[in-house]
Design an enzyme around this catalytic site. Structure first.
Site, PDB file in Angstrom:
ATOM      1  N   MET A 222     -55.045 -10.704  -1.394  1.00 54.99           N
ATOM      2  CA  MET A 222     -56.491 -10.555  -1.302  1.00 54.99           C
ATOM      3  C   MET A 222     -57.227 -11.752  -1.889  1.00 54.99           C
ATOM      4  SD  MET A 222     -57.339  -7.895  -4.389  1.00 54.99           S
ATOM      5  CE  MET A 222     -58.220  -8.733  -5.714  1.00 54.99           C
ATOM      6  N   ALA A 223     -58.367 -12.028  -1.298  1.00 52.18           N
ATOM      7  CA  ALA A 223     -59.274 -13.004  -1.884  1.00 52.18           C
ATOM      8  C   ALA A 223     -59.996 -12.336  -3.041  1.00 52.18           C
ATOM      9  CB  ALA A 223     -60.282 -13.473  -0.840  1.00 52.18           C
TER      10      ALA A 223
ATOM     11  N   GLY B 102     -50.708  -3.934   2.121  1.00 52.20           N
ATOM     12  CA  GLY B 102     -49.976  -4.768   3.072  1.00 52.20           C
ATOM     13  C   GLY B 102     -49.314  -4.022   4.202  1.00 52.20           C
TER      14      GLY B 102
ATOM     15  N   LYS C  90     -65.925  -7.781 -11.488  1.00 49.56           N
ATOM     16  CA  LYS C  90     -64.467  -7.693 -11.509  1.00 49.56           C
ATOM     17  C   LYS C  90     -63.835  -8.808 -10.684  1.00 49.56           C
ATOM     18  CE  LYS C  90     -64.439  -2.715 -12.357  1.00 49.56           C
ATOM     19  NZ  LYS C  90     -64.002  -1.371 -11.904  1.00 49.56           N
TER      20      LYS C  90
ATOM     21  N   HIS D 190     -54.246 -27.039   1.200  1.00 47.02           N
ATOM     22  CA  HIS D 190     -54.298 -25.652   1.669  1.00 47.02           C
ATOM     23  C   HIS D 190     -52.896 -25.133   1.966  1.00 47.02           C
ATOM     24  CE1 HIS D 190     -55.196 -22.369   4.575  1.00 47.02           C
ATOM     25  NE2 HIS D 190     -56.269 -22.221   3.825  1.00 47.02           N
TER      26      HIS D 190
END
Length: 354
Positions: free
Chosen positions: A181-182, A313, A231, A122
């Site tokens: 972003m995830a 951001g 998407k 991670h």
């Protein structure tokens, strides 16, 4: 202390506490500092799901042997613009930081440099690495795959990770324009490390339970939905291919868990890209052009109830600036857990501000 308490700390004090915990768990000094800085910066930016709350599973992995406490990170440059990195199963922040530093140097020579990382773990927030690039006049990209927690569009079982994407572009402001972003509707950390910790419900469209049914209970969510349906699903697939397959790491479906099997490395992969703006046009001219773009964007008429159009951001960057002055925010229940871990090692908890 209640679950909803927010405590504040001097950034340097919280970093030192994080370093002490990681060091006590066996991580060697240079890596302790690298990981601690990355985690505290996430909290400074208001991204508490990827801040010091992650110390608990990191310590568990170090204690059980899943994280290599003294990794020998190898950077194999296979051409003017190609870098392959082996993280030696250490913390993702260590490999990620070294990789982006080298890519910035390489991009200064060639204009563009790409790096992939395998045998990693991670790595925190992707923005940490892309903003490193932006600080050196580069456009930075960072991606990583993570354990499968996201159902593919049209499916019921998780196969993809939340597989985040970050891009930072230098700007004339105090901060770069940063996308982070995830590729799922939300990061799992927002559910299990924020909503669940605070006892809050979540929107129904965030995730599904073990039977694939929508739920607002964060404790019942076992898988997430992809962002924007097909998407986000497609973006998640691309991140997995670049981070896992191109690097030679695992794909998300085979990546180990951050919260289980602490004796095993997650063995995931990252993808990084640095573009030296000065190789394409004069940097000051580029920044002025970005500034004009921002002015135009800010001049767009807003809908009712919206004060201004925000940059990607911008909220996090303004939080970073403000929190450097008023202190790093940490959820009270998270701090309780960290205090308990510290007590096991004889480490005194840091004092709060105010």
């Amino acid at each position: 202390m209640t679950r909803a308490d927010t405590l504040r700390f001097e950034p340097e004090v919280l970093e030192q506490f994080a370093e002490n915990l990681l060091g006590a768990a066996g991580l060697t000094a240079p890596h302790c500092e690298t990981v601690a800085k990355a985690l505290v910066r996430a909290d400074l930016r208001g991204v508490d799901s990827h801040g010091v709350a992650r110390l608990e599973p990191y310590v568990e992995h170090l204690e059980a042997g899943g994280y290599n406490p003294d990794p020998e990170i190898t950077l194999d440059q296979r051409g003017p613009s190609a870098l392959v990195v082996d993280a030696d199963h250490g913390p993702g922040q260590s490999a990620g930081t070294e990789t982006m530093r080298r890519l910035i140097e390489m991009a200064a020579e060639t204009g563009v440099a790409v790096g992939v990382v395998r045998h990693s773990n991670h790595f925190g927030t992707a923005a940490y690495y892309t903003e490193m690039a932006a600080e050196h006049g580069c456009i930075g990209f960072a991606m990583t795959n993570v354990p499968a927690q996201v159902i593919p569009f049209g499916g019921k079982q998780p196969y993809l990770g939340t597989n985040p994407i970050s891009v930072s572009v230098p700007s004339p402001l105090e901060y770069p324009i940063t996308l982070d972003m995830a590729t799922s509707v939300v990061a799992m950390g927002k559910i299990d490390h924020v909503a669940a910790e605070k006892g809050e419900s979540v929107p129904e469209e965030w995730g599904v339970d073990a039977e694939g049914n929508p739920t607002t209970d964060p404790n019942q969510i076992t898988a997430l939905r992809p962002l924007g349906g097909p998407k986000g699903y497609c973006l998640g697939v691309i991140v997995d291919l670049l981070s896992g397959v191109l690097s030679g790491a695992n794909i998300s479906a085979d990546v180990g868990s951050l919260y289980d099997e602490y004796d095993q490395s997650m063995d995931l992969g990252h993808f990084y890209l640095a573009i030296d703006v000065a190789r394409f046009r004069e940097l000051d001219a580029f920044l002025k052009h970005v500034g004009r773009f921002i002015e135009g964007l800010k001049a767009v008429e807003t809908e009712d109830g919206v004060e201004e159009v925000m940059l990607p951001g911008e909220i996090e960057s303004k939080a970073l600036i403000a929190n450097r002055e008023r202190g790093v925010p940490v959820n009270g229940s998270v701090f309780e857990k960290l205090t308990a871990i510290g007590a096991e090692y004889g480490i005194e908890a840091p004092s709060t501000l105010g």
